[in-house]
Motif scaffolding. Structure first.
Motif, PDB file in Angstrom:
ATOM      1  N   GLU A   1       0.829  -1.216   0.000  1.00 45.03           N
ATOM      2  CA  GLU A   1       0.000   0.000   0.000  1.00 45.03           C
ATOM      3  C   GLU A   1       0.859   1.260   0.000  1.00 45.03           C
ATOM      4  OE1 GLU A   1      -2.540  -0.208   3.426  1.00 45.03           O
ATOM      5  OE2 GLU A   1      -3.282  -2.197   2.816  1.00 45.03           O
ATOM      6  N   ALA A   2       1.984   1.174   0.687  1.00 41.83           N
ATOM      7  CA  ALA A   2       2.861   2.343   0.793  1.00 41.83           C
ATOM      8  C   ALA A   2       3.729   2.507  -0.440  1.00 41.83           C
ATOM      9  CB  ALA A   2       3.735   2.229   2.037  1.00 41.83           C
ATOM     10  N   GLY A   3       3.656   1.525  -1.349  1.00 38.62           N
ATOM     11  CA  GLY A   3       4.437   1.615  -2.570  1.00 38.62           C
ATOM     12  C   GLY A   3       5.918   1.360  -2.368  1.00 38.62           C
ATOM     13  N   ILE A   4       6.233   0.554  -1.373  1.00 39.53           N
ATOM     14  CA  ILE A   4       7.643   0.217  -1.136  1.00 39.53           C
ATOM     15  C   ILE A   4       7.883  -1.206  -1.618  1.00 39.53           C
ATOM     16  CG2 ILE A   4       9.448  -0.023   0.620  1.00 39.53           C
ATOM     17  CD1 ILE A   4       7.669   1.877   2.363  1.00 39.53           C
ATOM     18  N   LYS A   5       9.003  -1.403  -2.305  1.00 36.36           N
ATOM     19  CA  LYS A   5       9.306  -2.735  -2.832  1.00 36.36           C
ATOM     20  C   LYS A   5      10.073  -3.552  -1.791  1.00 36.36           C
ATOM     21  CE  LYS A   5       9.247  -1.756  -7.703  1.00 36.36           C
ATOM     22  NZ  LYS A   5       9.071  -0.270  -7.651  1.00 36.36           N
ATOM     23  N   PRO A   6       9.797  -4.835  -1.737  1.00 36.64           N
ATOM     24  CA  PRO A   6      10.516  -5.681  -0.760  1.00 36.64           C
ATOM     25  C   PRO A   6      12.036  -5.589  -0.898  1.00 36.64           C
ATOM     26  CG  PRO A   6       8.699  -6.896  -1.728  1.00 36.64           C
ATOM     27  CD  PRO A   6       8.766  -5.586  -2.454  1.00 36.64           C
TER      28      PRO A   6
ATOM     29  N   ILE B   1       9.914   4.063   7.498  1.00 30.55           N
ATOM     30  CA  ILE B   1       9.032   4.071   8.680  1.00 30.55           C
ATOM     31  C   ILE B   1       7.993   5.184   8.543  1.00 30.55           C
ATOM     32  CG2 ILE B   1       8.959   4.453  11.180  1.00 30.55           C
ATOM     33  CD1 ILE B   1      11.779   3.212  11.328  1.00 30.55           C
ATOM     34  N   ALA B   2       8.448   6.361   8.096  1.00 29.67           N
ATOM     35  CA  ALA B   2       7.527   7.492   7.925  1.00 29.67           C
ATOM     36  C   ALA B   2       6.464   7.168   6.885  1.00 29.67           C
ATOM     37  CB  ALA B   2       8.307   8.731   7.519  1.00 29.67           C
ATOM     38  N   ARG B   3       6.917   6.577   5.786  1.00 31.13           N
ATOM     39  CA  ARG B   3       6.007   6.233   4.689  1.00 31.13           C
ATOM     40  C   ARG B   3       4.947   5.220   5.152  1.00 31.13           C
ATOM     41  NH1 ARG B   3       3.892   8.334   0.615  1.00 31.13           N
ATOM     42  NH2 ARG B   3       3.053   6.827  -0.855  1.00 31.13           N
ATOM     43  N   LEU B   4       5.367   4.308   6.012  1.00 33.23           N
ATOM     44  CA  LEU B   4       4.455   3.245   6.469  1.00 33.23           C
ATOM     45  C   LEU B   4       3.464   3.734   7.523  1.00 33.23           C
ATOM     46  CD1 LEU B   4       6.932   0.231   6.710  1.00 33.23           C
ATOM     47  CD2 LEU B   4       4.935   0.362   5.214  1.00 33.23           C
TER      48      LEU B   4
ATOM     49  N   ALA C   1      -3.298   5.816  12.950  1.00 30.95           N
ATOM     50  CA  ALA C   1      -4.019   4.545  12.814  1.00 30.95           C
ATOM     51  C   ALA C   1      -3.029   3.382  12.767  1.00 30.95           C
ATOM     52  CB  ALA C   1      -4.885   4.553  11.571  1.00 30.95           C
ATOM     53  N   THR C   2      -1.958   3.566  11.997  1.00 29.91           N
ATOM     54  CA  THR C   2      -0.923   2.538  11.899  1.00 29.91           C
ATOM     55  C   THR C   2       0.434   3.192  12.099  1.00 29.91           C
ATOM     56  OG1 THR C   2      -2.213   1.265  10.319  1.00 29.91           O
ATOM     57  CG2 THR C   2       0.145   0.816  10.408  1.00 29.91           C
ATOM     58  N   TYR C   3       1.174   2.714  13.091  1.00 30.49           N
ATOM     59  CA  TYR C   3       2.519   3.220  13.294  1.00 30.49           C
ATOM     60  C   TYR C   3       3.479   2.482  12.370  1.00 30.49           C
ATOM     61  CZ  TYR C   3       0.794   5.555  17.483  1.00 30.49           C
ATOM     62  OH  TYR C   3       0.096   6.354  18.335  1.00 30.49           O
ATOM     63  N   GLY C   4       4.457   3.227  11.818  1.00 30.35           N
ATOM     64  CA  GLY C   4       5.433   2.606  10.934  1.00 30.35           C
ATOM     65  C   GLY C   4       6.238   1.548  11.659  1.00 30.35           C
ATOM     66  N   LEU C   5       6.606   1.860  12.896  1.00 32.78           N
ATOM     67  CA  LEU C   5       7.418   0.931  13.680  1.00 32.78           C
ATOM     68  C   LEU C   5       6.771   0.721  15.046  1.00 32.78           C
ATOM     69  CD1 LEU C   5      10.103  -0.672  13.771  1.00 32.78           C
ATOM     70  CD2 LEU C   5      11.189   1.345  14.737  1.00 32.78           C
TER      71      LEU C   5
ATOM     72  N   LYS D   1      -3.605  10.060   5.836  1.00 38.54           N
ATOM     73  CA  LYS D   1      -2.361  10.760   5.466  1.00 38.54           C
ATOM     74  C   LYS D   1      -1.167   9.959   5.978  1.00 38.54           C
ATOM     75  CE  LYS D   1      -3.223  15.222   4.002  1.00 38.54           C
ATOM     76  NZ  LYS D   1      -3.784  14.974   2.658  1.00 38.54           N
ATOM     77  N   ARG D   2      -0.131   9.874   5.158  1.00 36.21           N
ATOM     78  CA  ARG D   2       1.067   9.140   5.559  1.00 36.21           C
ATOM     79  C   ARG D   2       2.039  10.035   6.310  1.00 36.21           C
ATOM     80  NH1 ARG D   2       1.502   4.136   3.951  1.00 36.21           N
ATOM     81  NH2 ARG D   2      -0.238   3.408   2.680  1.00 36.21           N
ATOM     82  N   GLY D   3       2.942   9.406   7.030  1.00 36.31           N
ATOM     83  CA  GLY D   3       3.860  10.145   7.892  1.00 36.31           C
ATOM     84  C   GLY D   3       4.755  11.114   7.161  1.00 36.31           C
ATOM     85  N   ASP D   4       4.990  10.878   5.850  1.00 34.35           N
ATOM     86  CA  ASP D   4       5.877  11.778   5.104  1.00 34.35           C
ATOM     87  C   ASP D   4       5.086  12.766   4.252  1.00 34.35           C
ATOM     88  OD1 ASP D   4       4.842  10.006   3.324  1.00 34.35           O
ATOM     89  OD2 ASP D   4       6.764   9.324   2.498  1.00 34.35           O
ATOM     90  N   GLU D   5       3.768  12.841   4.504  1.00 36.73           N
ATOM     91  CA  GLU D   5       2.949  13.765   3.730  1.00 36.73           C
ATOM     92  C   GLU D   5       2.587  14.986   4.574  1.00 36.73           C
ATOM     93  OE1 GLU D   5       0.757  10.313   1.027  1.00 36.73           O
ATOM     94  OE2 GLU D   5      -0.334  11.290   2.633  1.00 36.73           O
ATOM     95  N   PRO D   6       2.397  16.133   3.924  1.00 34.80           N
ATOM     96  CA  PRO D   6       1.973  17.301   4.697  1.00 34.80           C
ATOM     97  C   PRO D   6       0.584  17.079   5.286  1.00 34.80           C
ATOM     98  CG  PRO D   6       1.945  17.774   2.318  1.00 34.80           C
ATOM     99  CD  PRO D   6       2.607  16.428   2.496  1.00 34.80           C
TER     100      PRO D   6
END
Lengths: 317, 305, 451
Positions: free
Chosen positions: C163-168, C188-191, C211-215, C198-203
């Motif tokens: 969902e975050a668009g990160i590749k394994p 971590i921010a992205r997740l 809702a979901t912590y990256g770490l 809103k994601r952690g790296d978004e304004p």
């Protein structure tokens, strides 16, 4: 049996027995032979399983003892250390806070509940339900509430969410942790305490109420004028027992907060246990226990004096 | 006045509108709801799959309904099945441990209540020099931290060769607890002296007074104490864990301890733990249901036969 | 009434006498003919089947010996063990832990096996490097042989990664540093996702309502931090003490440690990681991860199976990030069996301990169960295969021993006291009640214990 000979003496009235009226000079020993017989089994249990370990503990508090190797006498070193131990003073403070909240809520709620049970219903079902939490072991109760009060997954926080309220970190917030632990234990012991008081209510002759009702007394008046005074010996006992039990809170803390956050729930008994079994500092733990013992004895003595527990107002009934 | 009175009857207040009673019932219902909801949650959790509980945390119904937890508790499921549902391979010989629990709780209750009643009689109704001092000494036992008593008692039981015997498990609580003595003494104090006097004039001795007057008159408190003692003994965990490891004497709570966490930082098998807890409480609930009427009758009766 | 009193006194005296000889050993047991029963304790039911299998194999090879396994939950294990030492009813052999055995050894409760290891020519190099050293106590005596090892890796939720668009693949190359957190913090921010999506790296990211912590966060880690922060502090060039095992001073006041901790706790302030209140107000990291509250967690290899067992989440493993030293880092820890000093039959106890530490048990039985990694090097491939068969690629755990990026778990005297001091301080730092400089005082206290 010796009972025949005792018949000559005036039978002890409640009043005489409790106020310790000096026995007639002719019978200085009173009922001693019979009393010894009656007390003996309990006395053996007391000496073997309580008195001796307590004396041994007292001795250990004067030693450096790590449980596994023989104790070494160090005099009052442990007690001196205790004076400068900020965790000890913190533990006393935290424990006192716990006791006040736990006993306060539990006593008021259980008296209320007992009176309601007594005046409203004879239903076994209701009384059984109220006693249910006590059927579950302490540790499981603690785990259950820990799970239900979880910040992220707990059903209570889901309910708060649903009501549009902020979630609450019950066990994680250092200001809320002790009240939470105290209320969890109130939940478990409410029915138990209420049942003890209920047993006391049963001992009050109904005729007393009937007389009061004839005088046109309201329920409220009867509670303050009849119920509470007549309940005093039982209430005194319940208070002494619950306060002492409350001071020894341990399980709930051990399985939930383990003393945290940052010592906010490091109650005295948890601290003692940690010192003795995790840190093998049994001598020091014994010193703390001895101090706790003195505190408890003091509190209990004060309570008994204040409530005149030895007497019953029932004598005139 | 004579203490022999009829059955407890509530005073009647027919003329007053019972607002108080309505409020009283409202409070009672509220208390019962607060008491019962956690039990519903236990029930719901016990029918869940432990592995699904986290994902279905907000559901009011069981998460991924299964009877697996109960099968685990009864030792019916294989290790593989148990592990697949987040449990452990530990199995429980339920009926044997149930029997052990009954033996232990019953003997502790009978012994403790009887011997404590004897002592309470001496403290409440007899006059002898040093009585109050001895009673206070007994009372101080309430305050002896269990951490003092566990180790020496364990060593004693071991030296007596009573490890892994019923006697070893029950002995420390068989003869007295300070609680029981204190509790009964407070009630015995309240017994009307006239009753005793009358009996004595009839030529009754102390033993007879104890059995024929004190015990029957205090049936209510004694029953209450017996119930509480039974429950306490039933739920006792650490002592029987130390003394009664052997299968032949292992009690239910000890056997059910396997559902608590097995590793540091690990979480318990929630469903198994809750199922086990309900199972352990069930025999007592049944006991009360069966004996309920009798218990009520004895509690509600303050006179002599 | 004299006689009852006298018997009371007699009973009391008898008790005194009886209790006084507590701590003595069993005289009556042992020396019995017939098969010798070895009493063996462990705490983890997940491992009970594999050691039962070892016990069966052991009895088959040595018909004179049988093994009786008793299991206690972790919470009861150490109490029960301590009490059994006091009363002389301890098991012959028991699974032991690094944080506990030094104290038992110092108090003479454990049987040293140094001579037996030499006599029986046990090859200590067959175990993962360094593991065997952990079981030589301060007195220079050996008390155990390694049975398994564990390391640390990242476990992440594959759906949330997608969902975050990160590749394994990206997950295998992450780096971190104490200044800006590197690509590791970016992930971590992205997740991290707030309640509005809103994601952690978004304004506009609402760090108060996540809702979901990256770490995820398991706790402050006290003075150990094995799964919490050790992979950062050690890849920042920090070591626990001046030497290991048995340091004479600890380094909790070292700037490298403080920098790593300051960065790590900054994740809390940024809303990427839960606060200490949240982390300690509940049932734990595993459950929260299972509920989708955490996108990734740092975990020890012993919990792997539990994560894969969770329903409703799909997981994969990634290695811990590369730090300023240019290397990854993981603690290397492991269990071993100890023999009680009071065992009735030291020979039988030794035979069983030796068997547990041998390839016959570890490589042929334990490795195939895919619960833990056996300590014996040659068993690693089999264990990896067994995990792979269960659908878990455990390379992120085992690559540390392959690449030599492991650091031996700290083992020191007074560990419980050190933990008590460090719990208080680290909890305080993690909950923002103190600055990392509070570590100076804590470190002084810790070193005073060792001095």
């Amino acid at each position: 049996m010796t009972s025949e000979t005792v018949n000559a003496a005036a039978p002890p009235t409640v009043e005489a027995a409790s106020r310790g009226t000096p026995p007639p000079p002719t019978r200085r020993l009173g009922d001693l032979p019979v009393a010894v017989l009656f007390v003996l089994p309990a006395a053996i249990g007391f000496v073997v399983f309580y008195l001796w370990p307590a004396l041994r503990g007292l001795y250990l508090s004067l030693t450096k003892y790590n449980v596994l190797t023989p104790p070494r006498f160090v005099g009052t070193a442990n007690y001196e250390r205790l004076l400068g131990d900020h965790l000890f003073w913190n533990a006393l403070k935290v424990t006192a806070e716990y006791v006040v909240i736990n006993i306060g809520t539990q006593t008021v709620a259980s008296v209320l509940l007992a009176v309601l049970l007594h005046r409203l219903t004879r239903s076994l079902l209701v009384r059984g339900v109220v006693l249910l939490p006590f059927l579950v072991a302490n540790v499981v109760v603690a785990l259950l509430w820990f799970w239900m009060l979880d910040y992220q997954l707990g059903v209570v926080n889901h309910a708060l969410d649903w009501l549009g309220l902020e979630r609450v970190a019950f066990f994680g917030d250092s200001d809320l942790a002790i009240p939470t632990v105290a209320l969890v234990n109130t939940w478990r012991h409410l029915g138990y305490t209420a049942l003890l008081i209920y047993a006391g209510l049963q001992m009050i002759p109904p005729s007393v109420y009937e007389a009061a009702a004839l005088d046109g007394a309201s329920e409220w008046r009867m509670f303050w004028r009849v119920t509470l005074p007549l309940l005093r010996p039982v209430m005194a006992m319940v208070m002494v027992l619950t306060v002492i039990g409350s001071f020894q809170v341990f399980d709930t803390v051990a399985v939930t907060t383990a003393g945290g956050p940052i010592n906010a729930t490091r109650v005295i008994y948890f601290y003692i246990y940690d010192l003795a079994f995790n840190r093998f500092n049994f001598g020091y733990a014994a010193a703390l226990s001895s101090v706790l013992f003195v505190i408890l004895a003091g509190v209990a003595y004060l309570q008994l004096r204040l409530t005149r527990a030895g007497e019953s107002d029932l004598k005139g009934a | 006045m004579a203490a022999t009175t009829a059955l407890v009857g509530r005073p009647r207040h027919g003329r007053v509108i019972p607002w108080g009673r309505i409020a009283g019932w409202a409070v009672l219902v509220l208390v019962m709801a607060a008491t019962l909801f956690p039990f519903y949650w236990m029930l719901r959790t016990s029918f869940s799959n432990t592995r699904s509980l986290a994902a279905g945390a907000a559901d009011l119904l069981p998460a991924d309904f299964t009877l697996g937890a109960y099968r685990r508790v009864l030792g019916l499921s294989s290790t593989a099945e148990a592990v697949a549902e987040g449990g452990s391979g530990g199995s429980v010989n339920f009926w044997l441990f149930l029997r052990n629990s009954i033996v232990v709780a019953t003997s502790v209750t009978v012994g403790q209540v009887f011997f404590s009643a004897m002592a309470a009689y001496a403290f409440a109704r007899l006059r002898w020099p040093g009585r109050d001092a001895v009673f206070l000494l007994f009372l101080t036992a309430l305050m002896v931290p269990p951490i003092f008593t566990t180790l020496p008692n364990f060593v004693l039981i071991k030296e007596l060769g009573l490890l892994n015997t019923y006697l070893g498990i029950v002995l420390p609580h068989l003869l007295m607890t300070p609680f029981a003595v204190f509790f009964l003494r407070q009630f015995f104090l309240g017994v009307n002296a006239g009753l005793e006097e009358a009996a004595r004039i009839d030529g009754a001795g102390h033993v007879r007074i104890f059995f024929r007057i004190i015990l029957p008159v205090n049936r209510g408190p004694i029953t209450t104490l017996a119930i509480l003692t039974y429950i306490t003994s039933w739920n006792d965990y650490f002592w029987p864990l130390l003394v009664g490891k052997d299968e032949s004497v292992r009690v239910l709570t000890v056997a059910l301890g396997i559902f608590r966490s097995q590793t540091p930082q690990g979480s318990p098998d929630w469903a198994g733990l809750m199922a086990a807890t309900l199972f352990a409480a069930l025999p007592m609930i049944i006991l009360f249901a069966v004996l309920g009427r009798r218990i009520i009758d004895s509690i509600g009766y303050t006179g002599v036969k | 009434m004299k006689s009852p009193l006298r018997s009371l006194a007699a009973a009391a005296a008898a008790t005194l006498l009886l209790s006084a000889c507590g701590g003595g050993q069993d005289a009556g047991e042992g020396a019995a003919a017939g098969p010798v029963t070895i009493d063996y304790w462990l705490w983890d039911t997940a491992q009970q089947p594999q050691y039962q299998a070892c016990a069966d194999a052991f009895t088959k090879a040595n018909p004179g010996y049988t093994v009786k396994i008793t299991q206690y939950g972790w919470d009861d294990y150490w109490n029960t063990l301590t009490t059994s030492f006091v009363s002389g009813t301890a098991p012959d052999v028991f699974v032991s832990h690094l944080s506990r055995y030094p104290e038992f050894a110092a108090q003479g409760q454990l049987l040293p096996i140094t001579d037996r290891v030499t006599t029986d020519k046990i090859d200590l190099s067959q175990y993962q490097d360094g593991l065997a050293d952990l079981w030589v106590a301060k007195d220079g005596q050996r008390y155990g042989l390694p049975k398994d090892f564990d390391t640390v890796a990242v476990i992440y939720n594959t759906d949330k990664l997608k969902e975050a668009g990160i590749k394994p693949e990206e997950m295998t190359k992450l780096t971190w540093n104490p200044q800006d957190g590197g690509t590791y913090e970016d992930v971590i921010a992205r997740l991290t996702v707030d309640v509005n999506g809103k994601r952690g790296d978004e304004p506009g990211f609402d760090k108060k309502h996540v809702a979901t912590y990256g770490l995820g966060l398991a706790g402050s880690g006290a003075g150990f931090g094995q799964t919490e922060w050790s992979m950062y502090t050690m890849s920042n060039g920090w070591q626990y003490g001046d030497q290991n095992p048995w340091p004479t001073t600890f380094n909790y006041a070292d700037p490298k440690f403080k920098d790593a901790i300051r960065w790590f706790t900054s994740l809390i302030d940024k809303g990427y990681m839960p606060t200490m209140e949240i982390a300690s107000a509940g049932t734990g990291q595993i459950d929260a991860y299972g509920a989708g509250k955490y996108a990734m967690v740092t975990e020890g290899s012993w919990n792997t199976k539990t994560y894969w067992g969770l329903k409703g989440v799909k997981s994969a493993l990634a290695p811990t990030p590369i730090g300023p030293t240019g290397k990854r880092a993981s603690l290397l820890n492991g269990l071993a069996d100890n023999i009680s000093a009071g065992t009735d039959n030291p020979d039988a106890a030794w035979a069983w301990t030796k068997f547990l530490a041998s390839p016959a048990c570890q490589e042929e039985i334990v490795a195939k169960e895919a619960v833990v990694f056996p300590a014996i090097k040659s068993a690693k491939a089999k264990a990896e295969q067994a995990f792979a068969d269960a659908g878990i690629d455990v390379k992120p755990f085992t690559m540390h021993v392959q690449d030599g990026t492991t650091h031996l778990a700290p083992i020191a005297e007074h560990w419980a006291d050190i933990t008590a001091i460090m719990t208080e301080t680290m909890d305080s730092v993690f909950s923002g009640k103190s600055d990392v400089n509070a570590l100076d005082e804590a470190n002084t206290k810790v070193n005073a214990l060792l001095g």
